[in-house]
Design a protein around this motif. Sequence first.
Motif, PDB file in Angstrom:
ATOM      1  N   ALA A   1       0.811  -1.225   0.000  1.00  0.00           N
ATOM      2  CA  ALA A   1       0.000   0.000   0.000  1.00  0.00           C
ATOM      3  C   ALA A   1       0.841   1.270   0.000  1.00  0.00           C
ATOM      4  O   ALA A   1       0.304   2.355   0.102  1.00  0.00           O
TER       5      ALA A   1
ATOM      6  N   GLY B   1      -1.978   0.089  -4.855  1.00  0.00           N
ATOM      7  CA  GLY B   1      -2.241  -0.182  -3.436  1.00  0.00           C
ATOM      8  C   GLY B   1      -2.365   1.098  -2.635  1.00  0.00           C
ATOM      9  O   GLY B   1      -3.245   1.229  -1.773  1.00  0.00           O
TER      10      GLY B   1
ATOM     11  N   LYS C   1       9.197   3.630   3.447  1.00  0.00           N
ATOM     12  CA  LYS C   1       8.248   4.043   2.388  1.00  0.00           C
ATOM     13  C   LYS C   1       6.821   3.988   2.921  1.00  0.00           C
ATOM     14  O   LYS C   1       5.988   4.834   2.607  1.00  0.00           O
TER      15      LYS C   1
ATOM     16  N   ASN D   1      -2.883  -7.025  -2.902  1.00  0.00           N
ATOM     17  CA  ASN D   1      -2.502  -6.168  -4.032  1.00  0.00           C
ATOM     18  C   ASN D   1      -1.017  -6.256  -4.384  1.00  0.00           C
ATOM     19  O   ASN D   1      -0.649  -6.196  -5.547  1.00  0.00           O
TER      20      ASN D   1
ATOM     21  N   TYR E   1       5.536 -14.266 -14.309  1.00  0.00           N
ATOM     22  CA  TYR E   1       4.566 -13.281 -13.795  1.00  0.00           C
ATOM     23  C   TYR E   1       3.146 -13.691 -14.213  1.00  0.00           C
ATOM     24  O   TYR E   1       2.231 -13.719 -13.380  1.00  0.00           O
TER      25      TYR E   1
ATOM     26  N   THR F   1       2.628   2.541 -13.126  1.00  0.00           N
ATOM     27  CA  THR F   1       3.267   2.304 -11.827  1.00  0.00           C
ATOM     28  C   THR F   1       4.666   1.745 -12.074  1.00  0.00           C
ATOM     29  O   THR F   1       5.101   1.626 -13.218  1.00  0.00           O
TER      30      THR F   1
HETATM   31  N1  LIG Z   1       0.629  -1.626 -13.204  1.00  0.00           N
HETATM   32  C1  LIG Z   1      -0.015  -2.411 -14.045  1.00  0.00           C
HETATM   33  O1  LIG Z   1      -0.142  -2.090 -15.250  1.00  0.00           O
HETATM   34  C2  LIG Z   1      -0.633  -3.705 -13.557  1.00  0.00           C
HETATM   35  C3  LIG Z   1      -1.342  -4.477 -14.504  1.00  0.00           C
HETATM   36  C4  LIG Z   1      -1.914  -5.667 -14.074  1.00  0.00           C
HETATM   37  C5  LIG Z   1      -1.806  -6.060 -12.748  1.00  0.00           C
HETATM   38  N2  LIG Z   1      -1.116  -5.276 -11.859  1.00  0.00           N
HETATM   39  C6  LIG Z   1      -1.037  -5.756 -10.454  1.00  0.00           C
HETATM   40  O2  LIG Z   1      -1.362  -4.697  -9.583  1.00  0.00           O
HETATM   41  C7  LIG Z   1      -0.763  -4.932  -8.303  1.00  0.00           C
HETATM   42  C8  LIG Z   1      -0.137  -3.643  -7.801  1.00  0.00           C
HETATM   43  O3  LIG Z   1       0.958  -3.308  -8.623  1.00  0.00           O
HETATM   44  P1  LIG Z   1       1.334  -1.829  -9.029  1.00  0.00           P
HETATM   45  O4  LIG Z   1       1.154  -1.719 -10.481  1.00  0.00           O
HETATM   46  O5  LIG Z   1       0.693  -0.840  -8.146  1.00  0.00           O
HETATM   47  O6  LIG Z   1       2.924  -1.902  -8.803  1.00  0.00           O
HETATM   48  P2  LIG Z   1       3.914  -1.141  -7.813  1.00  0.00           P
HETATM   49  O7  LIG Z   1       3.671   0.322  -7.873  1.00  0.00           O
HETATM   50  O8  LIG Z   1       5.255  -1.663  -8.159  1.00  0.00           O
HETATM   51  O9  LIG Z   1       3.461  -1.665  -6.363  1.00  0.00           O
HETATM   52  C9  LIG Z   1       3.721  -2.970  -5.955  1.00  0.00           C
HETATM   53  C10 LIG Z   1       3.654  -3.037  -4.447  1.00  0.00           C
HETATM   54  O10 LIG Z   1       3.956  -4.383  -4.052  1.00  0.00           O
HETATM   55  C11 LIG Z   1       4.974  -4.306  -3.059  1.00  0.00           C
HETATM   56  N3  LIG Z   1       5.803  -5.499  -3.001  1.00  0.00           N
HETATM   57  C12 LIG Z   1       6.665  -5.980  -3.923  1.00  0.00           C
HETATM   58  N4  LIG Z   1       7.314  -7.049  -3.454  1.00  0.00           N
HETATM   59  C13 LIG Z   1       6.863  -7.267  -2.199  1.00  0.00           C
HETATM   60  C14 LIG Z   1       7.180  -8.191  -1.181  1.00  0.00           C
HETATM   61  N5  LIG Z   1       8.123  -9.129  -1.335  1.00  0.00           N
HETATM   62  N6  LIG Z   1       6.506  -8.122  -0.015  1.00  0.00           N
HETATM   63  C15 LIG Z   1       5.575  -7.166   0.200  1.00  0.00           C
HETATM   64  N7  LIG Z   1       5.264  -6.234  -0.720  1.00  0.00           N
HETATM   65  C16 LIG Z   1       5.903  -6.285  -1.896  1.00  0.00           C
HETATM   66  C17 LIG Z   1       5.805  -3.094  -3.430  1.00  0.00           C
HETATM   67  O11 LIG Z   1       6.613  -2.694  -2.347  1.00  0.00           O
HETATM   68  P3  LIG Z   1       7.957  -1.818  -2.612  1.00  0.00           P
HETATM   69  O12 LIG Z   1       7.513  -0.428  -2.930  1.00  0.00           O
HETATM   70  O13 LIG Z   1       8.688  -1.933  -1.310  1.00  0.00           O
HETATM   71  O14 LIG Z   1       8.674  -2.467  -3.746  1.00  0.00           O
HETATM   72  C18 LIG Z   1       4.676  -2.139  -3.764  1.00  0.00           C
HETATM   73  O15 LIG Z   1       4.151  -1.604  -2.601  1.00  0.00           O
HETATM   74  C19 LIG Z   1       0.235  -6.076  -8.511  1.00  0.00           C
HETATM   75  O16 LIG Z   1      -0.303  -7.268  -7.994  1.00  0.00           O
HETATM   76  C20 LIG Z   1       0.357  -6.164 -10.030  1.00  0.00           C
HETATM   77  O17 LIG Z   1       0.666  -7.484 -10.450  1.00  0.00           O
HETATM   78  C21 LIG Z   1      -0.525  -4.112 -12.238  1.00  0.00           C
END
Ligand SMILES: NC(=O)c1ccc[n+]([C@@H]2O[C@H](COP(=O)([O-])OP(=O)(O)OC[C@H]3O[C@@H](n4cnc5c(N)ncnc54)[C@H](OP(=O)(O)O)[C@@H]3O)[C@@H](O)[C@H]2O)c1
Length: 320
Positions: free
Chosen positions: A41, A46, A69, A119, A193, A228
């Motif tokens: 989050a 998130g 963070k 998330n 992935y 993101t």
């Molecule tokens: N962006 C897209 O286009 C897209 C498309 C389809 C699905 N999604 C899904 O949407 C969800 C959110 O992603 P987002 O796009 O918002 O990406 P993001 O901005 O990279 O956020 C991902 C979050 O997950 C956390 N995370 C990563 N590894 C982790 C771990 N080992 N333990 C706990 N937390 C962890 C990150 O923490 P840190 O900041 O510390 O790294 C960050 O808070 C994901 O499940 C992704 O697969 C995204």
Amino acid sequence: MIILKFFIVVLILIKIYYVAKKRWCTSKVCLNGKTVLVTGANTGIGYETALEFAKRGARVILACRDLKKAAEAKDKIISLTENKNVVVKELNLASLKSVKKIALDIIENEERLDILVNNAGVGAINNKMTEDGLQIQMQINYFAPVLLTIYLVDLLRRTGNSRIINVSSCLAYFANVTADTINKYGESPVKTYSNSKLGNIIFTRKLASLLKGSTVSVYSLHPGEIQTDIFRHFKGWHKFVLFIVKTSYFKTPEEGAQTTLYTALEQGLEKYSGHFFIECQKRPFYKTATDDSLNEEVWQATVKLLDCEKEVEKLFPKIS
Ligand SMILES: NC(=O)c1ccc[n+]([C@@H]2O[C@H](COP(=O)([O-])OP(=O)(O)OC[C@H]3O[C@@H](n4cnc5c(N)ncnc54)[C@H](OP(=O)(O)O)[C@@H]3O)[C@@H](O)[C@H]2O)c1
């Protein structure tokens, strides 16, 4: 010249398509007195999800691996919403110990849990195994959220009228997992992935069937293509191309949170428990998620790999 014009028209049409398909969560549900937990989050989808929950008056638990963070995100949410009931708890999905620790903390210290949003995720990281003997990307995106949910199901059930949201991806369309491959690297980081995201959908379907008759419902979703840092591990020309496409076409994180918010808040969705959503609408499952016997094998293998057969048996005595 004609080719260039054609190319520009195609780009404009794609842009129009992206703008036209955007949908917003219009629910007016207030969350005073409710508790929600959002993993990952501190940033991206998130963060925007947690911010909206806080605006609606919920107690919001930010479950994040980077406490610095997370503290910054918490301060920002509190200053934007004036809701001081926002807390940070540490969660590193790459460690099942950490999953257990946060779950025990929540069970011991929280009176209720109304919404759990799985998330957090990583995109396309290099192959390695974790200390738990699981493929790292499969663990962060799939195995660990399954275990976290299993630990918290009882509290969600006791709370009643609660929801679990699993953030998946359209890339699950390209996946294929079996009981034998669920803990394996899938040819490339992106394929791995995709496999983890198919896992989210398979888990959602299975959990909905296990929870049938309760007041806990569960949904999976594709948030859209969002600006993101999810593919922060891309290098070289991949990174460059992604940057151009991202800045030209992708939605903002706030827009990207809308389907998560819709499945968490929209009234009357319970009849669709187990289903998959895109752009705040129920969508058919990808073909990759429809083989029931394969899904069951994947589920059984997952429970075994997580060594949680007893917990599952205790939670769902009739079915397992
Ligand atoms: N962006 C897209 O286009 C897209 C498309 C389809 C699905 N999604 C899904 O949407 C969800 C959110 O992603 P987002 O796009 O918002 O990406 P993001 O901005 O990279 O956020 C991902 C979050 O997950 C956390 N995370 C990563 N590894 C982790 C771990 N080992 N333990 C706990 N937390 C962890 C990150 O923490 P840190 O900041 O510390 O790294 C960050 O808070 C994901 O499940 C992704 O697969 C995204």
